[in-house]
Scaffold this motif. Structure first.
Motif, short mmCIF file in Angstrom:
data_model
loop_
_atom_site.label_atom_id
_atom_site.label_comp_id
_atom_site.label_asym_id
_atom_site.label_seq_id
_atom_site.Cartn_x
_atom_site.Cartn_y
_atom_site.Cartn_z
N VAL A 70 0.82 -1.22 0.00
CA VAL A 70 0.00 0.00 0.00
C VAL A 70 0.85 1.27 0.00
O VAL A 70 0.36 2.34 -0.34
CB VAL A 70 -0.96 0.03 1.21
CG1 VAL A 70 -1.96 -1.11 1.12
CG2 VAL A 70 -0.20 -0.03 2.53
N ALA A 71 2.12 1.13 0.37
CA ALA A 71 3.02 2.29 0.41
C ALA A 71 4.40 1.87 -0.11
O ALA A 71 5.35 1.75 0.66
CB ALA A 71 3.12 2.85 1.83
N PRO A 72 4.52 1.64 -1.43
CA PRO A 72 5.80 1.20 -1.98
C PRO A 72 6.87 2.27 -1.86
O PRO A 72 6.57 3.46 -1.72
CB PRO A 72 5.48 0.89 -3.45
CG PRO A 72 4.27 1.72 -3.74
CD PRO A 72 3.48 1.79 -2.47
N TYR A 73 8.12 1.84 -1.92
CA TYR A 73 9.26 2.73 -1.77
C TYR A 73 10.38 2.27 -2.68
O TYR A 73 10.29 1.21 -3.31
CB TYR A 73 9.73 2.75 -0.30
CG TYR A 73 9.85 1.38 0.30
CD1 TYR A 73 10.99 0.60 0.12
CD2 TYR A 73 8.81 0.83 1.06
CE1 TYR A 73 11.10 -0.68 0.65
CE2 TYR A 73 8.91 -0.43 1.60
CZ TYR A 73 10.05 -1.19 1.40
OH TYR A 73 10.15 -2.45 1.93
N THR A 74 11.42 3.05 -2.74
CA THR A 74 12.58 2.72 -3.58
C THR A 74 13.72 2.21 -2.72
O THR A 74 13.73 2.39 -1.49
CB THR A 74 13.06 3.95 -4.36
OG1 THR A 74 13.63 4.88 -3.43
CG2 THR A 74 11.92 4.61 -5.12
N ILE A 75 14.71 1.60 -3.36
CA ILE A 75 15.91 1.19 -2.64
C ILE A 75 16.59 2.41 -2.04
O ILE A 75 17.09 2.38 -0.90
CB ILE A 75 16.87 0.44 -3.58
CG1 ILE A 75 16.25 -0.90 -4.01
CG2 ILE A 75 18.22 0.21 -2.90
CD1 ILE A 75 15.97 -1.88 -2.89
N ALA A 76 16.60 3.52 -2.76
CA ALA A 76 17.22 4.74 -2.25
C ALA A 76 16.52 5.22 -0.97
O ALA A 76 17.17 5.80 -0.09
CB ALA A 76 17.18 5.84 -3.31
N ASP A 77 15.22 4.98 -0.84
CA ASP A 77 14.51 5.35 0.39
C ASP A 77 15.07 4.59 1.58
O ASP A 77 15.10 5.12 2.70
CB ASP A 77 13.02 5.05 0.26
CG ASP A 77 12.30 6.00 -0.70
OD1 ASP A 77 12.76 7.15 -0.85
OD2 ASP A 77 11.31 5.56 -1.31
N LEU A 78 15.51 3.36 1.36
CA LEU A 78 16.06 2.57 2.46
C LEU A 78 17.36 3.19 2.98
O LEU A 78 17.67 3.07 4.17
CB LEU A 78 16.31 1.13 2.01
CG LEU A 78 15.06 0.32 1.60
CD1 LEU A 78 15.47 -1.07 1.15
CD2 LEU A 78 14.07 0.25 2.76
N ALA A 79 18.11 3.82 2.10
CA ALA A 79 19.32 4.52 2.55
C ALA A 79 18.95 5.72 3.42
O ALA A 79 19.61 5.99 4.44
CB ALA A 79 20.15 4.97 1.35
N GLU A 80 17.90 6.43 3.04
CA GLU A 80 17.46 7.58 3.84
C GLU A 80 16.96 7.13 5.21
O GLU A 80 17.04 7.89 6.19
CB GLU A 80 16.38 8.36 3.09
CG GLU A 80 16.86 9.02 1.82
CD GLU A 80 18.00 10.01 2.06
OE1 GLU A 80 17.92 10.78 3.05
OE2 GLU A 80 18.97 9.99 1.28
N ASP A 81 16.46 5.91 5.30
CA ASP A 81 16.03 5.39 6.61
C ASP A 81 17.20 5.33 7.58
O ASP A 81 17.03 5.57 8.78
CB ASP A 81 15.44 3.99 6.45
CG ASP A 81 14.06 4.00 5.81
OD1 ASP A 81 13.47 5.10 5.64
OD2 ASP A 81 13.56 2.91 5.48
N ALA A 82 18.39 4.98 7.08
CA ALA A 82 19.57 4.92 7.95
C ALA A 82 19.86 6.30 8.54
O ALA A 82 20.22 6.42 9.73
CB ALA A 82 20.77 4.42 7.17
N VAL A 83 19.70 7.34 7.75
CA VAL A 83 19.90 8.71 8.24
C VAL A 83 18.85 9.03 9.30
O VAL A 83 19.15 9.66 10.33
CB VAL A 83 19.83 9.72 7.08
CG1 VAL A 83 19.99 11.14 7.60
CG2 VAL A 83 20.91 9.40 6.05
N ALA A 84 17.61 8.60 9.07
CA ALA A 84 16.54 8.85 10.04
C ALA A 84 16.84 8.17 11.37
O ALA A 84 16.53 8.72 12.44
CB ALA A 84 15.21 8.36 9.49
N VAL A 85 17.43 6.99 11.33
CA VAL A 85 17.81 6.29 12.56
C VAL A 85 18.86 7.10 13.31
O VAL A 85 18.76 7.30 14.53
CB VAL A 85 18.32 4.87 12.25
CG1 VAL A 85 18.97 4.24 13.48
CG2 VAL A 85 17.17 4.00 11.75
#
Length: 286
Positions: A70-85
């Motif tokens: 319901v909320a797809p994302y890109t591989i690049a979004d997963l990198a931004e998750d690391a910054v959010a952590v």
């Protein structure tokens, strides 16, 4: 200590930090479709001898939100998750270690957020696309792995799913070091207990991969980077690590003999020691 980190309206990430809160931070980024709990406990404990170790569950893995359909994302979004952590834990910069897809995410961090990385370590991975070696195309995964991946995500009962995953790890381990099926059966049982389900996580295989053809940009990287070669890796076999060293400016490469695409007990100590040597050298020079 455990945390929940929000990375958008549809996703919350499970995050754990271990070790001395006043020690330098070290962030672990796991590969595709696996949660942060796939980092072996003894490996994490070894790193906590010197660092505040942070690991987390990617989206659609472990105890993090599962909402790709319901909320797809890109591989690049997963990198931004690391910054959010890092942001959520008030970490200005950290040593960052990535395995497999995690190594791809670390490369994106080197390009887009270099100020957040004290150092980088990548292994069992390949370079961002866009720059093939002069000698020709880099080799792809072992056909046996590709054949097994065709069955990833099939509906299986818990016992059959566990058997499939252990066989998957046997192939990923490579053909050099001994393989202990009980070791990886225990790992997968811990992962299932952590996530609360035996159903395979496959969202990352469906995520958009556009915008990753950025290998040429890696020549401008200044962050101290260690490339660890896994010579028996059936997913990213040699010369992937050699190519990665060539495209990342200022990087250096070491080899863990016999290592494949799995964190078996035989490789944990040399792997941890290589990371600790690299990060200690950076800390001394900073």
């Amino acid at each position: 200590m455990r945390h929940t980190v929000t990375v958008g309206p549809d996703y919350e990430l499970w995050v754990e930090e271990r070790g001395d809160a006043d020690a330098p931070p070290l962030l672990l980024i796991m590969g595709a479709n696996y949660s942060g709990m796939a980092w072996p406990e003894s490996f994490v404990e070894r790193l906590t001898s010197r660092y505040r170790v942070i690991r987390y569950d990617h989206r659609d893995t472990g105890r993090s939100s599962r909402a790709f359909d319901v909320a797809p994302y890109t591989i690049a979004d997963l990198a931004e998750d690391a910054v959010a952590v890092l942001d959520a834990l008030d970490v200005d910069s950290a040593h960052v270690v990535g395995m497999s897809l995690g190594g791809v995410l670390v490369q994106l961090l080197l390009l887009d957020h270099p100020e957040r990385l004290r150092s980088a370590t990548v292994f069992a991975t390949s370079a961002l696309g866009g720059a093939a070696p002069e000698s020709g195309e880099l080799p792809g995964p072992d056909p046996r792995i590709l054949s097994l991946w065709q069955r990833m995500g099939e509906q299986r009962d818990p016992a059959d799913e566990l058997a499939w995953r252990v066989e998957h790890w046997r192939m990923l381990n490579g053909d050099v070091l001994p393989f202990d099926p009980e070791e990886f059966r225990d790992l997968e049982q811990r992962l299932a207990e952590h996530s609360g389900t035996h159903v395979a996580d496959t969202a990352h295989a469906r995520a958009e991969v556009g915008g990753l053809d950025r290998a040429a940009e890696l020549s401008a990287v200044t962050t101290p980077t260690l490339v660890i070669e896994a010579p028996a890796d059936p997913v990213n076999p040699p010369p992937h690590a050699e190519h990665l060293e060539a495209v990342i400016a200022g990087s250096h490469r070491i080899t863990v003999p016999g290592m494949g695409h799995a964190l078996s007990s035989a490789v944990l100590e040399p792997l941890a020691e290589a990371i600790l040597r690299h990060t200690a050298a950076v800390d001394r020079d900073s």
